[in-house]
Design an enzyme around this catalytic site. Structure first.
Site, PDB file in Angstrom:
ATOM      1  N   ASP A  10       0.877  -1.161   0.000  1.00 19.35           N
ATOM      2  CA  ASP A  10       0.000   0.000   0.000  1.00 19.35           C
ATOM      3  C   ASP A  10       0.925   1.224   0.000  1.00 19.35           C
ATOM      4  O   ASP A  10       2.116   1.100   0.315  1.00 19.35           O
ATOM      5  CB  ASP A  10      -0.871  -0.045   1.262  1.00 19.35           C
ATOM      6  CG  ASP A  10      -1.688   1.209   1.450  1.00 19.35           C
ATOM      7  OD1 ASP A  10      -2.326   1.640   0.472  1.00 19.35           O
ATOM      8  OD2 ASP A  10      -1.684   1.770   2.567  1.00 19.35           O
ATOM      9  N   ASP A  12      -0.103   5.050   0.989  1.00 16.27           N
ATOM     10  CA  ASP A  12      -0.336   6.007   2.081  1.00 16.27           C
ATOM     11  C   ASP A  12      -0.264   5.296   3.438  1.00 16.27           C
ATOM     12  O   ASP A  12      -1.075   4.420   3.723  1.00 16.27           O
ATOM     13  CB  ASP A  12      -1.730   6.647   1.923  1.00 16.27           C
ATOM     14  CG  ASP A  12      -1.870   7.424   0.621  1.00 16.27           C
ATOM     15  OD1 ASP A  12      -0.967   8.204   0.306  1.00 16.27           O
ATOM     16  OD2 ASP A  12      -2.885   7.246  -0.074  1.00 16.27           O
ATOM     17  N   ASP A 171      -1.549  -0.575   6.203  1.00 15.92           N
ATOM     18  CA  ASP A 171      -1.761   0.132   7.472  1.00 15.92           C
ATOM     19  C   ASP A 171      -3.249   0.315   7.789  1.00 15.92           C
ATOM     20  O   ASP A 171      -3.586   0.891   8.813  1.00 15.92           O
ATOM     21  CB  ASP A 171      -1.095   1.528   7.446  1.00 15.92           C
ATOM     22  CG  ASP A 171      -1.832   2.475   6.516  1.00 15.92           C
ATOM     23  OD1 ASP A 171      -2.202   2.049   5.394  1.00 15.92           O
ATOM     24  OD2 ASP A 171      -2.061   3.633   6.907  1.00 15.92           O
TER      25      ASP A 171
HETATM   26  C1  BG6 Z   1      -5.939   5.592   0.033  1.00  9.90           C
HETATM   27  C2  BG6 Z   1      -6.028   6.329   1.358  1.00  9.90           C
HETATM   28  O1  BG6 Z   1      -4.615   5.215  -0.173  1.00  9.90           O
HETATM   29  O2  BG6 Z   1      -6.360   6.426  -1.041  1.00  9.90           O
HETATM   30  C3  BG6 Z   1      -7.420   6.917   1.543  1.00  9.90           C
HETATM   31  O3  BG6 Z   1      -5.755   5.434   2.411  1.00  9.90           O
HETATM   32  C4  BG6 Z   1      -7.814   7.757   0.344  1.00  9.90           C
HETATM   33  O4  BG6 Z   1      -7.429   7.693   2.724  1.00  9.90           O
HETATM   34  C5  BG6 Z   1      -7.686   6.921  -0.928  1.00  9.90           C
HETATM   35  O5  BG6 Z   1      -9.151   8.225   0.467  1.00  9.90           O
HETATM   36  C6  BG6 Z   1      -8.061   7.700  -2.191  1.00  9.90           C
HETATM   37  O6  BG6 Z   1      -7.102   8.692  -2.404  1.00  9.90           O
HETATM   38  P1  BG6 Z   1      -7.206   9.876  -3.456  1.00  9.90           P
HETATM   39  O7  BG6 Z   1      -5.824  10.466  -3.436  1.00  9.90           O
HETATM   40  O8  BG6 Z   1      -7.558   9.269  -4.767  1.00  9.90           O
HETATM   41  O9  BG6 Z   1      -8.258  10.810  -2.960  1.00  9.90           O
HETATM   42 MG    MG Z   2      -2.766   3.109   3.653  1.00 12.48          MG
END
Ligand code: BG6
Ligand code: MG
Length: 216
Positions: A10, A12, A171
């Site tokens: 993953d 983030d 996470d």
């Molecule tokens: C995930 C995060 O990686 O991506 C989430 O954990 C987030 O919190 C999701 O909402 C979507 O991300 P983005 O950047 O497309 O808004």
């Molecule tokens: Mg994550």
């Protein structure tokens, strides 16, 4: 030792310290809409797509809006998030992440990114991390967010590895559930209570060694 042919990471909260920026942006939106949003509530948004996250957030605040208004709110949150990550630097790479990716590569284990974020590629290129992955699956390539296993199954398919020979690093509660749904091993990074569905949990990739695959 289990036959591990691929590691799927993953982004983030696993590779980069960006989960906090998602939280900051959602909190800002909640406050603007007139309600509080706690870190505990935020756990439910991790790994979840932008629009699904917004739905969960609005439910916490008992806010009802039209689809058009939702699109505007999601865009607003994303603009703040993009602003937060615009200055992202090497220091935002989580401890041990780059080093462990290199160890995995040196051991001839394939690597994939499995993130539902549409901003994933921007982050990887800004930090020069894109070449650490044989395959990159992000929010632009999948329809279903975690806990749906689509993102990890597509990663395994692109790597040409069977799901049962993949390990996922996550996470988020929804991310561990997605790995379980994909029939993959999972290693949680963070809180043992939240990530209880994982095969085992570590505090950061700094603690990770290839030998730990024996614990799976
Ligand atoms: C995930 C995060 O990686 O991506 C989430 O954990 C987030 O919190 C999701 O909402 C979507 O991300 P983005 O950047 O497309 O808004
Ligand atoms: Mg994550």
């Amino acid at each position: 030792m289990k036959k591990i042919e691929a590691c799927i990471f993953d982004l983030d909260g696993v590779i980069v310290d960006t989960a906090k920026y998602h939280y900051m942006a959602w909190k800002k939106l909640a406050n603007e809409l007139g309600f509080e949003f706690t870190e505990e509530q935020n756990e439910k948004l991790k790994g979840v797509s932008r629009m699904d996250s917004l739905d969960i957030l609005l439910k916490f605040g008992n806010v009802n809006v039209s689809y058009e208004e939702k699109c505007l709110l999601a865009e607003k949150k994303n603009n703040w998030y993009v602003e937060f990550i615009s200055n992202i630097k090497d220091e935002d790479i989580l401890p041990g992440a780059k080093e462990f990716l290199q160890i995995v590569i040196n051991n001839n284990i394939k690597t994939a990114l499995g993130s539902v974020s549409k901003n994933a590629m921007t982050i990887l290129t800004k930090l020069g991390l894109e070449n650490y992955f044989n395959s990159i699956i992000d929010g632009n390539k999948v329809v279903n967010a975690k806990p749906n296993p689509e993102v990890f199954l597509l990663g395994a398919k692109e790597l040409n590895v069977l799901p049962k020979n993949c390990v996922v690093f996550e996470d988020a509660e929804a991310g561990i559930q997605a790995a379980v749904n994909a029939g993959m091993y999972s290693i949680g990074i963070g809180d043992r209570g939240i990530l209880s569905g994982a095969n085992f949990v570590i505090n950061s990739l700094e603690e990770m060694e290839i030998d730990k695959f024996q614990l799976l």
